[in-house]
Design an enzyme around this catalytic site. Structure first.
Site, PDB file in Angstrom:
ATOM      1  N   HIS A 256       0.914  -1.178  -0.165  1.00 43.98           N
ATOM      2  CA  HIS A 256      -0.072  -0.066   0.137  1.00 43.98           C
ATOM      3  C   HIS A 256       0.970   1.172   0.052  1.00 43.98           C
ATOM      4  CE1 HIS A 256      -3.183   2.786   1.243  1.00 43.98           C
ATOM      5  NE2 HIS A 256      -4.022   1.952   0.582  1.00 43.98           N
TER       6      HIS A 256
ATOM      7  N   ASP B  90      -7.790  -4.824  -0.829  1.00 43.41           N
ATOM      8  CA  ASP B  90      -8.467  -5.846  -2.085  1.00 43.41           C
ATOM      9  C   ASP B  90      -8.175  -7.321  -2.132  1.00 43.41           C
ATOM     10  OD1 ASP B  90      -7.484  -2.771  -3.735  1.00 43.41           O
ATOM     11  OD2 ASP B  90      -9.477  -3.702  -3.885  1.00 43.41           O
TER      12      ASP B  90
HETATM   13  C1  SDX Z   1      -5.916   0.430  -3.354  1.00 44.35           C
HETATM   14  O1  SDX Z   1      -4.190   4.747  -1.948  1.00 44.35           O
HETATM   15  C2  SDX Z   1      -4.939   4.136  -1.491  1.00 44.35           C
HETATM   16  O2  SDX Z   1      -5.681   4.470  -0.310  1.00 44.35           O
HETATM   17  C3  SDX Z   1      -5.685   3.121  -2.434  1.00 44.35           C
HETATM   18  C4  SDX Z   1      -6.717   2.398  -1.721  1.00 44.35           C
HETATM   19  C5  SDX Z   1      -8.033   2.741  -1.574  1.00 44.35           C
HETATM   20  O3  SDX Z   1      -8.988   2.770  -0.754  1.00 44.35           O
HETATM   21  O4  SDX Z   1      -8.409   3.947  -2.452  1.00 44.35           O
HETATM   22  O5  SDX Z   1      -6.403   1.614  -0.545  1.00 44.35           O
HETATM   23  C6  SDX Z   1      -7.121   1.011  -2.518  1.00 44.35           C
HETATM   24  O6  SDX Z   1      -5.540   0.910  -4.389  1.00 44.35           O
HETATM   25  C7  SDX Z   1      -5.236  -0.634  -2.688  1.00 44.35           C
HETATM   26  C8  SDX Z   1      -3.992  -1.034  -3.390  1.00 44.35           C
HETATM   27  C9  SDX Z   1      -4.385  -2.071  -4.462  1.00 44.35           C
HETATM   28  N1  SDX Z   1      -3.335  -2.420  -5.534  1.00 44.35           N
HETATM   29  C10 SDX Z   1      -2.943  -3.621  -5.402  1.00 44.35           C
HETATM   30  O7  SDX Z   1      -2.787  -4.583  -4.452  1.00 44.35           O
HETATM   31  C11 SDX Z   1      -1.666  -3.821  -6.211  1.00 44.35           C
HETATM   32  C12 SDX Z   1      -0.217  -4.429  -5.799  1.00 44.35           C
HETATM   33  N2  SDX Z   1       0.194  -3.475  -4.846  1.00 44.35           N
HETATM   34  C13 SDX Z   1       1.303  -2.500  -5.609  1.00 44.35           C
HETATM   35  O8  SDX Z   1       1.347  -2.449  -6.852  1.00 44.35           O
HETATM   36  C14 SDX Z   1       1.713  -1.487  -4.621  1.00 44.35           C
HETATM   37  O9  SDX Z   1       1.874  -1.976  -3.123  1.00 44.35           O
HETATM   38  C15 SDX Z   1       0.875  -0.025  -4.464  1.00 44.35           C
HETATM   39  C16 SDX Z   1       0.477   0.423  -5.888  1.00 44.35           C
HETATM   40  C17 SDX Z   1      -0.430  -0.288  -3.688  1.00 44.35           C
HETATM   41  C18 SDX Z   1       1.772   0.831  -3.755  1.00 44.35           C
HETATM   42  O10 SDX Z   1       2.664   1.095  -4.777  1.00 44.35           O
HETATM   43  P1  SDX Z   1       3.932   1.960  -4.084  1.00 44.35           P
HETATM   44  O11 SDX Z   1       3.607   3.000  -3.468  1.00 44.35           O
HETATM   45  O12 SDX Z   1       4.743   2.129  -5.474  1.00 44.35           O
HETATM   46  O13 SDX Z   1       4.735   0.974  -3.376  1.00 44.35           O
HETATM   47  P2  SDX Z   1       5.987   1.238  -2.656  1.00 44.35           P
HETATM   48  O14 SDX Z   1       6.780   2.300  -2.973  1.00 44.35           O
HETATM   49  O15 SDX Z   1       5.365   1.245  -1.007  1.00 44.35           O
HETATM   50  O16 SDX Z   1       6.852   0.131  -2.815  1.00 44.35           O
HETATM   51  C19 SDX Z   1       7.806  -0.287  -2.065  1.00 44.35           C
HETATM   52  C20 SDX Z   1       8.688  -1.622  -2.333  1.00 44.35           C
HETATM   53  C21 SDX Z   1       9.161  -1.460  -4.043  1.00 44.35           C
HETATM   54  O17 SDX Z   1      10.309  -2.427  -4.108  1.00 44.35           O
HETATM   55  P3  SDX Z   1      11.676  -1.820  -4.076  1.00 44.35           P
HETATM   56  O18 SDX Z   1      11.697  -0.671  -5.236  1.00 44.35           O
HETATM   57  O19 SDX Z   1      11.888  -0.940  -2.538  1.00 44.35           O
HETATM   58  O20 SDX Z   1      12.761  -2.839  -4.107  1.00 44.35           O
HETATM   59  O21 SDX Z   1       7.727  -2.681  -2.352  1.00 44.35           O
HETATM   60  C22 SDX Z   1       7.531  -3.177  -3.624  1.00 44.35           C
HETATM   61  C23 SDX Z   1       7.908  -2.081  -4.728  1.00 44.35           C
HETATM   62  O22 SDX Z   1       8.295  -2.757  -5.745  1.00 44.35           O
HETATM   63  N3  SDX Z   1       6.273  -3.503  -3.362  1.00 44.35           N
HETATM   64  C24 SDX Z   1       5.682  -5.053  -3.920  1.00 44.35           C
HETATM   65  C25 SDX Z   1       4.290  -4.932  -4.101  1.00 44.35           C
HETATM   66  N4  SDX Z   1       3.984  -3.371  -3.612  1.00 44.35           N
HETATM   67  C26 SDX Z   1       5.039  -2.750  -3.372  1.00 44.35           C
HETATM   68  N5  SDX Z   1       6.396  -5.688  -4.402  1.00 44.35           N
HETATM   69  C27 SDX Z   1       5.727  -6.956  -4.737  1.00 44.35           C
HETATM   70  N6  SDX Z   1       4.271  -7.069  -4.785  1.00 44.35           N
HETATM   71  C28 SDX Z   1       3.511  -6.050  -4.326  1.00 44.35           C
HETATM   72  N7  SDX Z   1       2.461  -5.981  -4.201  1.00 44.35           N
END
Ligand code: SDX
Length: 431
Positions: free
Chosen positions: A308, A365
């Protein structure tokens, strides 16, 4: 506010006031930074930038706290319902009995979609993506009701109240019509039923036989929509505020929010989670391949339903929905192998250092699709249900923008890294 912060640029100190929110959040107010220093801040994705003050929702991502107008999401989940929470986020207080009746009457009176508007569906193939249809048809509400929900509603609060009720009620009906259209089924008329009962009727009744939902089903649907009501400045809500800041009307702004929500990294994740769980089930494996692929760091292989942008702890909504899955399935006398797979996947990921070190936990989700599926809602409709649930939060945020007399149009800056100045060359001289 005291000038508690200062920024040193080119050897010169620039003092800036610190804003402190009602929950103790701190922000350096740099509204004059560029005028004072000629510099801007660079913050890709705005993860460190507050775009507004808001009184609707408080999120503490480190401690997994979510409150709407001060009420903890856990208490609303236990005691409230979707429409009461919708009223709360829009108007700031839980409704009195009189306010509840007025709001409910407005929702009921505006639940139908005009025959002329229904013709919009004729332009869509049956297999059109539901979210693409939803954003188009919600956008056409602005064509049909262009006098409503404009940006000058503060002169006529009835106009806003009517527009807000229309949006909540009609987006629900449009969502059900999208379900019917994609199956070649005739549209049905709304009945004098509570909000969620009407949604289920509009989706699942037949011309010859009404669908009568059992209390457990409408209770579960109320819970899942309530859990989606609002979530601070997420991608789609910020989009609604951005569009509303230009003076665009409510329906146009909501249509933009629906488009933002459709992305797989945002609201589209609930569909992606179910497809992932179904694939694990069909392949009879333990999901390790998804976890290993997710650790590769590519955005297209992420473990859907995990991580998240704000929570560095459990998403409190995931906890509530995860617990509700077992209860709902049991009450419906159903079992779902995908729920066991989800639990196993969660346990495996939460033991894996890649997820632990990045503080990646299940989000809203991860489990929501299990409940939608138990209610008979097909996977490709999950994000439409998310949009129905999020509509009150979008409306509340649009209202904050539209009613702010000191509001400004949202206009972020950039750091230009393109080609520097050069002179035009005629085509004859281009190699
Ligand atoms: C919603 O914002 C909100 O409030 C959204 C929401 C709402 O109610 O409106 O809560 C609803 O959108 C929930 C999220 C649904 N999306 C997913 O489940 C898709 C999977 N999640 C990711 O794509 C990701 O976690 C995000 C998009 C939600 C957040 O993306 P960020 O902000 O770019 O993630 P981050 O910067 O915190 O990532 C930090 C690290 C990164 O790795 P490094 O570069 O440090 O090596 O964590 C990794 C990311 O690659 N990472 C994941 C991951 N989520 C973050 N790696 C694998 N699987 C994942 N799901």
């Amino acid at each position: 506010m005291p000038n508690d912060a200062s920024i040193k640029i080119d050897g010169k100190e620039f003092p800036y006031p610190v804003m402190i929110g009602s929950e103790g959040e701190k922000a350096v107010d740099v509204r004059n930074l560029r005028k004072d220093t000629g510099y801007i801040f660079y913050d890709q994705g705005y993860g460190n930038t507050g775009s507004c003050e808001s009184q609707v929702t408080f999120l503490d991502g480190d401690n997994g706290i979510l409150r709407h107008r001060g009420y903890p999401i856990e208490q609303l989940a236990e005691h409230s319902n979707f429409i009461e929470t919708a009223y709360l986020v829009i108007y700031g207080e839980l409704p009195t009995a009189k306010q509840w009746k007025t709001f409910s009457d407005l929702l009921r009176a505006n639940s139908a979609i005009e025959t002329q508007m229904q013709r919009v569906f004729e332009g869509f193939p049956k297999d059109a993506p539901p979210m693409a249809m939803l954003s188009s048809i919600v956008g056409s509400l602005a064509a049909h009701y262009h006098q409503l929900a404009t940006n000058n509603f503060e002169k006529d609060l009835q106009q806003f109240d009517l527009a807000a009720a229309m949006a909540i009620s009609k987006i629900r009906t449009i969502g059900a019509m999208i379900y019917r259209h994609s199956r070649g089924l005739p549209f049905l008329h709304p009945k004098d039923l509570p909000f969620c009962d009407n949604l289920l009727h509009l989706m699942f009744s037949e011309p010859y036989q009404d669908y009568v939902a059992i209390p457990e089903v409408t209770k579960a649907l109320n819970l899942i929509l309530l859990m989606h009501t609002d979530h601070e400045q997420n991608c789609s809500t910020s989009t609604v505020r951005m569009v509303g800041s230009s003076g665009a009307n409510l329906f146009t702004s909501l249509s933009a929010g629906i488009n933002a929500l459709s992305g797989p990294l945002h609201g589209g994740a609930n569909t992606a989670v179910m497809n992932m769980l179904q694939s694990i089930h069909d392949e009879h494996d333990d999901g390790t391949r998804f976890i290993e692929a997710a650790k590769g760091g590519s955005k297209s292989n992420r473990l859907m339903g995990f991580g998240h942008a704000v929570y560095r702890n459990f998403d409190p909504r995931a906890r509530v929905i995860g617990q509700a899955c077992d209860v709902v399935l049991k009450k419906l006398g159903k079992s779902d192998p995908l729920l066991d797979i989800a639990h196993n996947l969660e346990q495996a990921a939460l033991k894996d250092d890649y997820f632990i070190s990045r503080k990646l936990y299940p989000n809203v989700d991860f489990y929501s699709g299990i409940i939608f599926r138990a209610l008979g809602i097909p996977t490709n409709m999950f994000t439409v249900m998310f949009a129905i649930g999020r509509t009150p939060g979008w409306i509340a945020n649009w209202k904050e923008v539209a009613s702010n007399p000191k509001g400004r149009i949202y206009r972020p800056r950039q750091v230009y890294t393109g080609v520097v100045k050069r002179d035009y060359v005629t085509i004859a001289k281009r190699s």
